[in-house]
Motif scaffolding. Structure first.
Motif, mmCIF file in Angstrom:
data_model
loop_
_atom_site.group_PDB
_atom_site.id
_atom_site.type_symbol
_atom_site.label_atom_id
_atom_site.label_comp_id
_atom_site.label_asym_id
_atom_site.label_seq_id
_atom_site.Cartn_x
_atom_site.Cartn_y
_atom_site.Cartn_z
ATOM 1 N N VAL A 1 -18.709 18.675 -31.800
ATOM 2 C CA VAL A 1 -17.476 18.944 -30.687
ATOM 3 C C VAL A 1 -16.492 17.932 -30.469
ATOM 4 N N HIS A 2 -17.094 16.683 -30.825
ATOM 5 C CA HIS A 2 -16.164 15.589 -30.541
ATOM 6 C C HIS A 2 -15.071 15.665 -31.763
ATOM 7 N N ARG A 3 -15.689 16.082 -32.917
ATOM 8 C CA ARG A 3 -14.689 16.335 -34.064
ATOM 9 C C ARG A 3 -13.681 17.215 -33.778
ATOM 10 N N LEU A 4 -14.130 18.469 -33.291
ATOM 11 C CA LEU A 4 -13.251 19.425 -32.770
ATOM 12 C C LEU A 4 -11.958 19.056 -31.782
ATOM 13 N N ARG A 5 -12.541 18.164 -30.869
ATOM 14 C CA ARG A 5 -11.671 17.748 -29.673
ATOM 15 C C ARG A 5 -10.528 16.895 -30.218
ATOM 16 N N THR A 6 -10.957 16.027 -31.428
ATOM 17 C CA THR A 6 -10.215 15.186 -32.078
ATOM 18 C C THR A 6 -9.134 15.740 -32.842
ATOM 19 N N VAL A 7 -9.628 16.791 -33.603
ATOM 20 C CA VAL A 7 -8.846 17.825 -34.127
ATOM 21 C C VAL A 7 -7.670 18.434 -33.204
ATOM 22 N N ARG A 8 -8.163 18.977 -32.341
ATOM 23 C CA ARG A 8 -7.255 19.470 -31.120
ATOM 24 C C ARG A 8 -6.259 18.573 -30.469
ATOM 25 N N GLU A 9 -6.740 17.516 -30.267
ATOM 26 C CA GLU A 9 -5.754 16.460 -29.791
ATOM 27 C C GLU A 9 -4.862 16.027 -30.780
ATOM 28 N N LEU A 10 -5.127 16.052 -32.027
ATOM 29 C CA LEU A 10 -4.102 15.448 -33.036
ATOM 30 C C LEU A 10 -3.140 16.687 -33.280
ATOM 31 N N LEU A 11 -3.581 17.869 -33.373
ATOM 32 C CA LEU A 11 -2.852 19.024 -33.379
ATOM 33 C C LEU A 11 -1.547 18.915 -32.185
ATOM 34 N N ASP A 12 -2.138 18.882 -31.045
ATOM 35 C CA ASP A 12 -1.352 18.893 -29.703
ATOM 36 C C ASP A 12 -0.226 17.639 -29.794
ATOM 37 N N ALA A 13 -0.712 16.747 -30.682
ATOM 38 C CA ALA A 13 0.264 15.433 -30.559
ATOM 39 C C ALA A 13 1.426 15.695 -31.822
ATOM 40 N N GLY A 14 1.318 16.911 -32.450
ATOM 41 C CA GLY A 14 2.271 17.207 -33.653
ATOM 42 C C GLY A 14 1.833 17.158 -34.689
ATOM 43 N N LEU A 15 0.631 16.538 -35.435
ATOM 44 C CA LEU A 15 0.168 16.877 -36.538
ATOM 45 C C LEU A 15 -0.290 18.157 -36.773
ATOM 46 N N THR A 16 -0.144 18.505 -38.369
ATOM 47 C CA THR A 16 -0.400 19.830 -38.990
ATOM 48 C C THR A 16 -1.914 19.714 -39.388
ATOM 49 N N ILE A 17 -2.298 20.822 -39.248
ATOM 50 C CA ILE A 17 -3.625 21.276 -40.278
ATOM 51 C C ILE A 17 -3.486 20.415 -41.424
ATOM 52 N N GLY A 18 -2.542 20.762 -42.291
ATOM 53 C CA GLY A 18 -2.509 20.138 -43.637
ATOM 54 C C GLY A 18 -2.476 18.613 -43.389
ATOM 55 N N ASP A 19 -1.691 18.018 -42.549
ATOM 56 C CA ASP A 19 -1.958 16.441 -42.427
ATOM 57 C C ASP A 19 -3.309 15.949 -42.070
ATOM 58 N N ILE A 20 -3.891 16.911 -41.169
ATOM 59 C CA ILE A 20 -5.375 16.351 -40.869
ATOM 60 C C ILE A 20 -6.344 16.717 -42.035
ATOM 61 N N GLN A 21 -6.172 17.654 -42.674
ATOM 62 C CA GLN A 21 -7.019 17.867 -43.715
ATOM 63 C C GLN A 21 -6.664 16.378 -45.017
ATOM 64 N N SER A 22 -5.682 16.066 -45.077
ATOM 65 C CA SER A 22 -5.747 14.918 -45.886
ATOM 66 C C SER A 22 -6.096 13.751 -45.422
ATOM 67 N N PHE A 23 -6.629 13.327 -44.240
ATOM 68 C CA PHE A 23 -7.528 12.235 -43.809
ATOM 69 C C PHE A 23 -8.802 12.607 -42.830
ATOM 70 N N VAL A 24 -9.093 13.890 -43.108
ATOM 71 C CA VAL A 24 -10.526 14.333 -42.461
ATOM 72 C C VAL A 24 -11.368 13.579 -42.916
ATOM 73 N N HIS A 25 -11.653 12.749 -43.902
ATOM 74 C CA HIS A 25 -12.801 11.831 -44.035
ATOM 75 C C HIS A 25 -12.856 10.658 -43.300
ATOM 76 N N VAL A 26 -11.708 10.261 -42.090
ATOM 77 C CA VAL A 26 -11.715 9.252 -41.421
ATOM 78 C C VAL A 26 -11.718 9.713 -39.965
ATOM 79 N N LEU A 27 -11.854 10.935 -39.674
ATOM 80 C CA LEU A 27 -11.758 11.544 -38.379
ATOM 81 C C LEU A 27 -12.784 10.940 -37.323
ATOM 82 N N ASP A 28 -13.935 10.849 -37.822
ATOM 83 C CA ASP A 28 -15.091 10.350 -36.919
ATOM 84 C C ASP A 28 -14.922 8.763 -36.721
ATOM 85 N N LEU A 29 -14.280 8.056 -37.832
ATOM 86 C CA LEU A 29 -14.335 6.700 -37.504
ATOM 87 C C LEU A 29 -13.660 6.149 -36.386
ATOM 88 N N ALA A 30 -12.472 6.771 -35.791
ATOM 89 C CA ALA A 30 -11.853 6.264 -34.515
ATOM 90 C C ALA A 30 -12.816 6.523 -33.571
#
Length: 145
Positions: A43-72
Motif C-alpha cells: 500500500v505504501h509503495r502504491l501511494r508512492t507511485v501515485r504521488e510520483l505520477l501526480d508530480a509529473g513522472l510517467t509510468i516509464g520513468d518510475i519503472q526505470s527506478f522501481v528498485h529504489v521506490l521503497d528506500l525513500a
C-alpha cells in the motif's frame, strides 16, 4: 488484504492496481486459491507511485527506478542512500527527475511567452480594457451604457 482493500487504502481503483502490477511497479503475492494478497508495504509503495505520477513522472520513468521506490520511505525523512547506478555509472533517479524538471521549466517558459503574446495582442486590439479587468470578479464584456 485483498485487491479491493489495498486499492482503497492507497486511494486507487482495483483496475489501476492491476495495471501497476502489470507494468512491474508492484508484485502481489498469491494465496493458495490464486487471489492477490497485499500488505502495508505494498500500500505504501502504491501511494508512492501515485504521488510520483501526480508530480509529473510517467509510468516509464518510475519503472526505470522501481528498485529504489521503497528506500525513500525507509529512510525516516532523510535522504536515502540510493546507489542504483546503472552499468554506465549513471543514477536513473537523478537523471530522470532532472530531465522532467527541465522539461517543466521549458513548458513554463513557453506558456509564459504565449501568455505575454496574448496580453500584448489584446492590449493592441482593445487597449486597456483587458489589462484592468480581473477575469474572476469582473465581466470582461460589460453591457453598453
Amino acid at each position: 488484504m485483498r485487491i479491493g482493500e489495498a486499492a482503497a487504502a492507497a486511494g486507487l481503483t482495483p483496475r489501476a492496481l492491476r495495471y501497476y502490477e502489470q507494468r512491474g511497479l508492484l508484485a502481489a503475492r498469491r494465496t493458495l486459491s490464486g487471489h492477490r494478497e497485499y500488505g502495508q508495504g505494498d500500500v505504501h509503495r502504491l501511494r508512492t507511485v501515485r504521488e510520483l505520477l501526480d508530480a509529473g513522472l510517467t509510468i516509464g520513468d518510475i519503472q526505470s527506478f522501481v528498485h529504489v521506490l521503497d528506500l525513500a520511505s525507509s529512510s525516516g525523512g532523510e535522504a536515502p542512500e540510493i546507489g542504483g547506478l546503472d552499468g554506465a555509472g549513471h543514477c536513473p533517479v537523478a537523471e530522470i527527475t532532472l530531465q522532467r524538471l527541465a522539461d517543466l521549466d521549458r513548458r513554463i517558459e513557453r506558456l509564459t511567452e504565449l501568455r505575454n503574446r496574448l496580453d500584448d495582442a489584446l492590449a493592441h486590439r482593445f487597449g486597456d480594457l483587458f489589462r484592468t479587468v480581473d477575469p474572476i470578479t469582473t465581466d470582461p464584456c460589460p453591457s453598453p451604457a
